[in-house]
Structures are given as C-alpha cells and as structure tokens.
Design a protein around this motif. Structure first.
Motif, PDB file in Angstrom:
ATOM      1  N   UNK A   1      84.346 125.756  67.318  1.00 29.89           N
ATOM      2  CA  UNK A   1      83.281 125.031  68.013  1.00 29.89           C
ATOM      3  C   UNK A   1      82.182 124.589  67.059  1.00 29.89           C
ATOM      4  N   UNK A   2      81.566 123.455  67.370  1.00 29.93           N
ATOM      5  CA  UNK A   2      80.406 123.000  66.612  1.00 29.93           C
ATOM      6  C   UNK A   2      79.167 123.657  67.206  1.00 29.93           C
ATOM      7  N   UNK A   3      78.413 124.372  66.382  1.00 27.70           N
ATOM      8  CA  UNK A   3      77.224 125.082  66.829  1.00 27.70           C
ATOM      9  C   UNK A   3      75.991 124.516  66.138  1.00 27.70           C
ATOM     10  N   UNK A   4      74.883 124.473  66.850  1.00 32.32           N
ATOM     11  CA  UNK A   4      73.624 123.932  66.327  1.00 32.32           C
ATOM     12  C   UNK A   4      72.518 124.973  66.466  1.00 32.32           C
ATOM     13  N   UNK A   5      71.766 125.177  65.405  1.00 30.60           N
ATOM     14  CA  UNK A   5      70.673 126.141  65.399  1.00 30.60           C
ATOM     15  C   UNK A   5      69.405 125.468  64.867  1.00 30.60           C
ATOM     16  N   UNK A   6      68.268 125.886  65.393  1.00 28.99           N
ATOM     17  CA  UNK A   6      66.972 125.461  64.870  1.00 28.99           C
ATOM     18  C   UNK A   6      66.224 126.722  64.432  1.00 28.99           C
ATOM     19  N   UNK A   7      66.329 127.125  63.174  1.00 29.58           N
ATOM     20  CA  UNK A   7      65.629 128.326  62.710  1.00 29.58           C
ATOM     21  C   UNK A   7      64.150 128.034  62.475  1.00 29.58           C
ATOM     22  N   UNK A   8      63.324 129.036  62.650  1.00 29.17           N
ATOM     23  CA  UNK A   8      61.880 128.884  62.417  1.00 29.17           C
ATOM     24  C   UNK A   8      61.344 130.158  61.783  1.00 29.17           C
ATOM     25  N   UNK A   9      60.584 129.994  60.697  1.00 28.77           N
ATOM     26  CA  UNK A   9      59.984 131.153  60.035  1.00 28.77           C
ATOM     27  C   UNK A   9      58.735 130.699  59.302  1.00 28.77           C
ATOM     28  N   UNK A  10      57.910 131.663  58.926  1.00 30.40           N
ATOM     29  CA  UNK A  10      56.706 131.352  58.157  1.00 30.40           C
ATOM     30  C   UNK A  10      57.111 130.818  56.788  1.00 30.40           C
ATOM     31  N   UNK A  11      56.475 129.715  56.370  1.00 34.42           N
ATOM     32  CA  UNK A  11      56.841 129.085  55.098  1.00 34.42           C
ATOM     33  C   UNK A  11      55.566 128.644  54.380  1.00 34.42           C
ATOM     34  N   UNK A  12      55.295 129.271  53.276  1.00 33.96           N
ATOM     35  CA  UNK A  12      54.151 128.863  52.466  1.00 33.96           C
ATOM     36  C   UNK A  12      54.550 127.777  51.489  1.00 33.96           C
ATOM     37  N   UNK A  13      53.765 127.595  50.449  1.00 33.38           N
ATOM     38  CA  UNK A  13      54.093 126.619  49.410  1.00 33.38           C
ATOM     39  C   UNK A  13      55.319 127.121  48.639  1.00 33.38           C
ATOM     40  N   UNK A  14      56.364 126.320  48.599  1.00 34.64           N
ATOM     41  CA  UNK A  14      57.661 126.736  48.054  1.00 34.64           C
ATOM     42  C   UNK A  14      57.557 127.209  46.608  1.00 34.64           C
ATOM     43  N   UNK A  15      56.810 126.494  45.789  1.00 29.97           N
ATOM     44  CA  UNK A  15      56.687 126.846  44.367  1.00 29.97           C
ATOM     45  C   UNK A  15      55.324 127.416  44.027  1.00 29.97           C
ATOM     46  N   UNK A  16      54.556 127.802  45.063  1.00 31.30           N
ATOM     47  CA  UNK A  16      53.232 128.383  44.847  1.00 31.30           C
ATOM     48  C   UNK A  16      52.138 127.357  45.089  1.00 31.30           C
ATOM     49  N   UNK A  17      51.113 127.754  45.851  1.00 31.99           N
ATOM     50  CA  UNK A  17      50.059 126.801  46.210  1.00 31.99           C
ATOM     51  C   UNK A  17      49.272 126.322  44.998  1.00 31.99           C
ATOM     52  N   UNK A  18      49.129 127.170  43.972  1.00 32.11           N
ATOM     53  CA  UNK A  18      48.382 126.762  42.787  1.00 32.11           C
ATOM     54  C   UNK A  18      49.162 125.764  41.934  1.00 32.11           C
ATOM     55  N   UNK A  19      50.481 125.679  42.161  1.00 25.03           N
ATOM     56  CA  UNK A  19      51.302 124.770  41.353  1.00 25.03           C
ATOM     57  C   UNK A  19      51.038 123.309  41.674  1.00 25.03           C
ATOM     58  N   UNK A  20      50.496 123.012  42.853  1.00 28.39           N
ATOM     59  CA  UNK A  20      50.208 121.623  43.202  1.00 28.39           C
ATOM     60  C   UNK A  20      49.210 121.003  42.223  1.00 28.39           C
ATOM     61  N   UNK A  21      48.303 121.807  41.703  1.00 31.06           N
ATOM     62  CA  UNK A  21      47.311 121.289  40.780  1.00 31.06           C
ATOM     63  C   UNK A  21      47.703 121.417  39.317  1.00 31.06           C
ATOM     64  N   UNK A  22      48.283 122.543  38.948  1.00 28.59           N
ATOM     65  CA  UNK A  22      48.577 122.784  37.525  1.00 28.59           C
ATOM     66  C   UNK A  22      49.965 122.325  37.116  1.00 28.59           C
ATOM     67  N   UNK A  23      50.889 122.146  38.086  1.00 31.01           N
ATOM     68  CA  UNK A  23      52.244 121.739  37.751  1.00 31.01           C
ATOM     69  C   UNK A  23      53.124 122.923  37.410  1.00 31.01           C
ATOM     70  N   UNK A  24      54.391 122.648  37.147  1.00 27.25           N
ATOM     71  CA  UNK A  24      55.369 123.702  36.862  1.00 27.25           C
ATOM     72  C   UNK A  24      56.091 123.412  35.550  1.00 27.25           C
ATOM     73  N   UNK A  25      56.624 124.483  34.963  1.00 32.47           N
ATOM     74  CA  UNK A  25      57.397 124.377  33.730  1.00 32.47           C
ATOM     75  C   UNK A  25      58.884 124.339  34.076  1.00 32.47           C
ATOM     76  N   UNK A  26      59.573 123.351  33.538  1.00 28.68           N
ATOM     77  CA  UNK A  26      60.976 123.126  33.868  1.00 28.68           C
ATOM     78  C   UNK A  26      61.839 123.052  32.611  1.00 28.68           C
ATOM     79  N   UNK A  27      63.136 123.138  32.808  1.00 32.49           N
ATOM     80  CA  UNK A  27      64.098 122.954  31.724  1.00 32.49           C
ATOM     81  C   UNK A  27      65.149 121.949  32.182  1.00 32.49           C
TER      82      UNK A  27
END
Length: 213
Positions: free
Chosen positions: A17-43
């Motif tokens: 059967x095809x099943x459909x779910x709508x999950x819901x949970x608390x979600x903050x800033x994925x990469x950290x709220x301070x990262x919006x201003x300072x940016x992130x280090x990547x490779x």
C-alpha cells in the motif's frame, strides 16, 4: 512523506500500500543560528553526485540521500560543517542537501539541473529574488576552481535557507575586506528570503499561497 508500506516483498512494490505521513517536530536553525551571519566552513567531497540516468536526481526521494549522507559524514569527520559535491564529469553539482550559488563581479551563478542535483524550491526562490533586485543570474556549468575565486558563495535549501560559505577547502572566500565574511549580495538575498518566509514582509511571489495543480 509518501512511501510503500508493509506488503509484498518484490522489487516492483506491487501489492504494497501507498502510505502518506506528515511528521512534525521542533526544528531550529539546521546549521546553527549564528552561522547565518558568520558563514560555514566547507570542503569539496571525494564522493560525486550520481550520474544522470542512475537515480532520478530531480526527485526528493529517500534513496538519493544515501549519497548525501556519505558527503555529509565525510565533511564532518574531517572537521567541516558541509561539503560541495561534483557531478560525475567534474562540474560543480550541489551540497549534501543544498543547491550552491556563487557571486562574481556582481552577478549570480548556479549550476544547471543536469540529472546530478535537485531542483530545489529555495534555489528557485533565490533566483526570483535576485532577478527582482536587478541582479543578473546565470545558470551554467561551473568548474570547481570557480568556487575558490568567487566573491561570495552560499548554499540554499529548505532546512539550510540561505547559508553563507566562508571557506572552501581552507581557502577563505572573498577579497579585501569581505574575505571570509558574508558578502553583500548573500546578505541581501538572505534577509529578503527570511523576511518573506517568517511573515515579516509581503509574499509578493506567492510562495506561501495554496496553488491548484
């Protein structure tokens, strides 16, 4: 989430059967709220994104995230927050779960949807915002080295939103006073995007409105 539920064990899924779910949970800033201003280090990841006609890269499908997990885990194991992955032919593709943009000489560049990357909703939103602001937008193949000499780099994604990249492979992005810092175009697009999705500005593009298909 739409998935095949418990039923037949065959590869074709018929009988499950095809099943459909709508999950819901608390979600903050994925990469950290301070990262919006300072940016992130990547490779740059050693894992490529899948070739066209191997997986449906345009689909936000669970199976595609096996590759994304390898990209993300490798980056974190090596001390980075995220990674940029290349397509099988060596062009810039995307992050583990984000589209990538670069700014050069006041214009915005992003890779085409070529079968190795996702046609992200946030990607489309940022392109709309940039064009409305009078910023030239070019969708074209980008070599890896173009990222190192960019004036600005940033990711876009549903969870990531608009996220500055301050360094790539330990090379600080930018020039002069902006090196390693969030650039002005990234800051503008980030602020406009967050204002709309958080209800602080009018949704002139209709992103939050119900649309009949």
């Amino acid at each position: 989430m739409v998935l095949r539920g418990f039923g037949a064990a065959g590869m074709d899924g018929i009988g499950s059967p095809i099943e459909t779910y709508v999950p819901a949970w608390e979600w903050g800033a994925y990469l950290g709220s301070d990262a919006f201003g300072r940016g992130i280090d990547c490779c740059t990841s050693s894992w490529n994104r899948p070739a066209p006609n191997t997986f449906p890269g345009m689909a936000k499908a669970a199976g595609n995230y096996n590759n994304a997990q390898l990209i993300k885990m490798e980056a974190q194991a090596n001390g980075y927050v995220e990674a940029v992955a290349l397509s099988p032919d060596g062009w810039v593709s995307e992050g583990s779960g984000q589209n990538v943009f670069l700014v050069r000489d006041g214009a915005l560049f992003t890779p085409p949807i070529n079968g190795s990357n996702l046609q992200g909703l946030t990607r489309g939103s940022v392109i709309q915002l940039a064009r409305a602001a009078g910023i030239d937008v070019f969708v074209q193949n980008l070599p890896r080295e173009a990222l190192y000499v960019a004036d600005e780099l940033f990711f876009t994604g549903t969870a990531t939103e608009v996220m500055p990249i301050r360094s790539l492979d330990k090379i600080l992005i930018g020039h002069g006073e902006t090196v390693g810092k969030r650039g002005p175009i990234t800051k503008l697009l980030q602020a406009q995007y967050q204002d709309i999705i958080n209800g602080r500005a009018e949704d002139v593009h209709g992103w939050m409105s119900w649309r009949e298909r």
